[in-house]
Design an enzyme around this catalytic site. Sequence first.
Site, PDB file in Angstrom:
ATOM      1  N   TYR A 289       7.438  10.871  -1.707  1.00 56.14           N
ATOM      2  CA  TYR A 289       7.295   9.463  -2.094  1.00 56.14           C
ATOM      3  C   TYR A 289       8.672   8.810  -2.171  1.00 56.14           C
ATOM      4  O   TYR A 289       8.903   7.725  -1.612  1.00 56.14           O
ATOM      5  CB  TYR A 289       6.587   9.421  -3.449  1.00 56.14           C
ATOM      6  CG  TYR A 289       6.486   8.072  -4.105  1.00 56.14           C
ATOM      7  CD1 TYR A 289       5.566   7.117  -3.657  1.00 56.14           C
ATOM      8  CD2 TYR A 289       7.288   7.731  -5.203  1.00 56.14           C
ATOM      9  CE1 TYR A 289       5.460   5.881  -4.282  1.00 56.14           C
ATOM     10  CE2 TYR A 289       7.183   6.504  -5.830  1.00 56.14           C
ATOM     11  CZ  TYR A 289       6.270   5.580  -5.377  1.00 56.14           C
ATOM     12  OH  TYR A 289       6.159   4.359  -5.984  1.00 56.14           O
ATOM     13  N   SER A 290       9.608   9.495  -2.846  1.00 59.40           N
ATOM     14  CA  SER A 290      10.954   8.979  -3.020  1.00 59.40           C
ATOM     15  C   SER A 290      11.637   8.779  -1.661  1.00 59.40           C
ATOM     16  O   SER A 290      12.281   7.746  -1.414  1.00 59.40           O
ATOM     17  CB  SER A 290      11.753   9.957  -3.882  1.00 59.40           C
ATOM     18  OG  SER A 290      12.980   9.413  -4.257  1.00 59.40           O
TER      19      SER A 290
ATOM     20  N   HIS B 128       0.826  -1.215   0.000  1.00 58.86           N
ATOM     21  CA  HIS B 128       0.000   0.000   0.000  1.00 58.86           C
ATOM     22  C   HIS B 128       0.860   1.265   0.000  1.00 58.86           C
ATOM     23  O   HIS B 128       1.977   1.272   0.518  1.00 58.86           O
ATOM     24  CB  HIS B 128      -0.914   0.006   1.235  1.00 58.86           C
ATOM     25  CG  HIS B 128      -0.148   0.045   2.520  1.00 58.86           C
ATOM     26  ND1 HIS B 128       0.355  -1.094   3.108  1.00 58.86           N
ATOM     27  CD2 HIS B 128       0.246   1.071   3.309  1.00 58.86           C
ATOM     28  CE1 HIS B 128       1.004  -0.758   4.208  1.00 58.86           C
ATOM     29  NE2 HIS B 128       0.959   0.563   4.357  1.00 58.86           N
TER      30      HIS B 128
ATOM     31  N   THR C  16      -1.223   1.030 -13.612  1.00 57.35           N
ATOM     32  CA  THR C  16      -2.394   1.082 -12.723  1.00 57.35           C
ATOM     33  C   THR C  16      -3.109   2.427 -12.928  1.00 57.35           C
ATOM     34  O   THR C  16      -2.491   3.406 -13.359  1.00 57.35           O
ATOM     35  CB  THR C  16      -1.980   0.959 -11.243  1.00 57.35           C
ATOM     36  OG1 THR C  16      -1.163   2.083 -10.889  1.00 57.35           O
ATOM     37  CG2 THR C  16      -1.178  -0.303 -10.986  1.00 57.35           C
TER      38      THR C  16
END
Length: 292
Positions: A183-184, A120, A220
């Site tokens: 995110y990284s 997730h 996705t």
Amino acid sequence: MAFMKKYLLPILGIFLAYYYYSANEEFRPEMLRGKKVIVTGASKGIGREMAYHLARMGAHVVVTARSEETLKKVVSHSLELGASSAHYVAGTMEDMTFAEQFVAKAGKLLGGLDMLILNHITQAFMTSVYDDIHLVRRSMEVNFLSYVVLSVAALPMLKQSNGSIVVVSSQAGKMANPLVAPYSASKFALDGFFSSITKEYSVTKVNVSITLCILGLIDTDTAMTAVAGILNVQPSPKEECALEIIKGAALRQEEVYYDSSILTSLLLENPGRKILEFLSLRHYNMERFTNN
Ligand SMILES: NC(=O)c1ccc[n+]([C@@H]2O[C@H](COP(=O)([O-])OP(=O)(O)OC[C@H]3O[C@@H](n4cnc5c(N)ncnc54)[C@H](OP(=O)(O)O)[C@@H]3O)[C@@H](O)[C@H]2O)c1
Ligand SMILES: *[C@@H]1O[C@H](CO)[C@@H](O)[C@H](O)[C@H]1NC(C)=O
Ligand SMILES: *[C@@H]1O[C@H](CO)[C@@H](O)[C@H](O)[C@H]1NC(C)=O
């Protein structure tokens, strides 16, 4: 030059031999039959595809995400596909208490645990504005901290089964890209934490495998929406991606690289880092950590 000949080349040779040897075992879908598996972030995208592959292979699955309605559909389709059993537990991984209790619940539903697939992530936009520190914190908490909580909670069961932890990461967790800083950061953190644990387990003989998955762009809905009009890269199919993750996990590989370009994967593997990690282990005295 003398150093190169004396140390570097033989070590490189050992590494290549090791990789060749360890790649020898073949994946068979039967490896997953009857296995007890958790998949997080399994209401859509790559997580849902992993749940469906596991179902076809006859595994027992427990899936989780926030949206109960979609999880119900994933469970009923998994049963149609042949899962030995399928259950869901809904909740948010922003809540570390939920994360911990989820593992206990899933362990009860499954009667143990063979594989914990951590997949997730919190929703991420491509942006260069980070004045909202809550967004950065949420990335670290959902994408990184909850992974730590989940694996710590699952470790006793995984030790009993000689099981596996699978950490789904990204190329953004191995190299720098613009517009994805929080995110990284969370994906680099996963590499630091879980690669360190992998070294500990290898020395202290804890037989729980950890597989870090380095994915390129995958088709996705979430990713396609996020990169639309910004990133011009051909995505790879989520179904195949999900299967490659499960194969690498079943073969207990330390890393899985999946991208439309094999060259990207090869360059990211960073043999320099692997050699240094291998050499630095000699300087540690870990005896007092060995009796667990
Ligand atoms: N797609 C790509 O291009 C790509 C590339 C590299 C790496 N990856 C990695 O692959 C993994 C899956 O990506 P994906 O594209 O399949 O993502 P996705 O389709 O957006 O799926 C994300 C999953 O996480 C769940 N989720 C979101 N927020 C949550 C929260 N707060 N608590 C618990 N669950 C939450 C979502 O369900 P709910 O919304 O119902 O909670 C959903 O099931 C991620 O680790 C990602 O970093 C993807
Ligand atoms: C786990 O592996 C050990 C050897 O490392 C073996 O003795 C034991 O039977 C295995 N347990 C399970 C549940 O596979
Ligand atoms: C670790 O567990 C796996 C899976 O049960 C088993 O195949 C392997 O032989 C074990 N390795 C060691 C060193 O005990």
